[in-house]
Design an enzyme around this catalytic site. Sequence first.
Site, PDB file in Angstrom:
ATOM      1  N   GLU A   1       8.801  16.507  15.805  1.00 40.45           N
ATOM      2  CA  GLU A   1       9.313  16.349  14.446  1.00 40.45           C
ATOM      3  C   GLU A   1       8.541  17.296  13.531  1.00 40.45           C
ATOM      4  OE1 GLU A   1      10.618  12.706  11.553  1.00 40.45           O
ATOM      5  OE2 GLU A   1       8.656  12.564  12.506  1.00 40.45           O
TER       6      GLU A   1
ATOM      7  N   LYS B   1       0.873  -1.175   0.000  1.00 39.63           N
ATOM      8  CA  LYS B   1       0.000   0.000   0.000  1.00 39.63           C
ATOM      9  C   LYS B   1       0.910   1.225   0.000  1.00 39.63           C
ATOM     10  CE  LYS B   1      -1.654   2.711   3.152  1.00 39.63           C
ATOM     11  NZ  LYS B   1      -1.640   4.014   2.416  1.00 39.63           N
TER      12      LYS B   1
ATOM     13  N   CYS C   1      13.148  11.623   7.636  1.00 42.07           N
ATOM     14  CA  CYS C   1      13.014  11.257   9.050  1.00 42.07           C
ATOM     15  C   CYS C   1      14.341  11.294   9.788  1.00 42.07           C
ATOM     16  CB  CYS C   1      12.390   9.877   9.168  1.00 42.07           C
ATOM     17  SG  CYS C   1      13.164   8.641   8.109  1.00 42.07           S
TER      18      CYS C   1
ATOM     19  N   GLU D   1       9.830   1.742  10.758  1.00 44.36           N
ATOM     20  CA  GLU D   1      10.812   2.837  10.667  1.00 44.36           C
ATOM     21  C   GLU D   1       9.996   4.105  10.796  1.00 44.36           C
ATOM     22  OE1 GLU D   1      12.359   5.951   9.374  1.00 44.36           O
ATOM     23  OE2 GLU D   1      12.573   4.991   7.401  1.00 44.36           O
TER      24      GLU D   1
END
Length: 479
Positions: free
Chosen positions: A378, A170, A279, A245
Amino acid sequence: MREYTKFYIDGAWVDPVTPKPLDVINPATEEVAGVISLGSAADVDKAVRAARKAFETFSQTSREERIDILERIIAEYQKRFEDMAKAITEEMGAPAWLAQRAQAAMGIAHVQTAAAVLKDYRFEEDRGTTRIVKEPIGVCAFITPWNWPVNQIACKVGPAIATGCTMVLKPSEIAPFSGYVWTEILHAAGVPAGVFNLVNGDGPTVGAALSSHPEVDMVSFTGSTRAGIEVAKNAAPTVKRVHQELGGKSPNIILDDADFARAVGGGVASVMMNSGQSCNAPTRMLVPGQRMDEVIAIAKAAAESHTVGDPNGNHKMGPVVSETQWNKIQGLIQKGIDEGATLVTGGVGRPEGLDKGYYVKPTIFANVTNEMTIAKEEIFGPVVSILGYDTVEEAVTVGNDTEYGLAAYVSGGDQDNVRKVASKLRAGQVNLNGASPDLMAPFGGYKMSGNGREWGDHAFGEFLETKAILGYSAKVAAE
């Protein structure tokens, strides 16, 4: 206008069980660039059953057969390289140079790495009378993000094929074009029917159906920590393997004997690349407090050298991926101002001359404390927070004072000291003095940055079960 309204199941393009069209927006123009269809649990079930059936035979293929498949994928990818790069620019706004040199390039590189590792990987070993065998885990569900779309597809699919697994992907519904080009590549390469399947959809529907499906043996997710927690919850009742992750807030410790022009400028450039949407970006820069003014001057010049504009033009930065992301970033920049950080350059609003598109100003904050929101959350945008420290011990403590642990960075003139600092940082990957990426180095995080590792030979272990066969060697047993 791209139209990708079919799914790829059991080696063929098929219509969704129930069509549900979704417009895909080009972030540079805010205009519709294409349309996809969102899938359902019924589509997921069809794809998983195709993968389960294919696993019976594909899991028994030889090393040589799987190497041949990977090499055919590489050959087809090379033919479609420009198509892949253009799709990435269109779907998520990466500048054309970045889409070609990094985004699309990483996709083929991961497949090449998987093929190279497979040639010598040990799937069996003997210990006394016992044979230890590593076998493919089964049907894998892959849920991939929009920020490095084909990179994250390839670093999962390559090792999965190499180890004899079958899979359902996906891709992000925000940036789905590259996933379709990827699927066309695998189809042209003759990947056996059912080994690779694609179903589009959103996280709460297709993502949840995949991660909870009883016939899925392993789910690998890349994305936000918040969404990763939901994936793990959905997977728990079936006790499947979960690989994640997730987010990061990586410290970049610059020691007093570092080359400041290189370390500070390079740190800023690393954050600005891909418009801050990485990231592992070194978003928290820790510098000696007494040299803050010097650092500010270098960081300001570095940030302001990053031109922002049309990703098909001659600019270092394009837009961020969506209106949602743009609004989030703007809110966090304003939060930094409100909480008293020094705004060095950038700030809220679009860059001058741009009144359309999700463009963000390259932004530098200085005199940030680790309690401020911009040092903790973040941001996932082109924003650097500079924090001062008095001692190296303090820098390490602050560097580790985060719920994340994906990456960390250290720069300094004394290599032994740089290594010593690196050894104290709680992160899955530590970069010393601007080292180049290493496709064989394991990639993954500590703490809330996830679990498991991708890239190179370490990635193979995520897709393998370990079987011990006792008494395998009768001759040794007799002795």
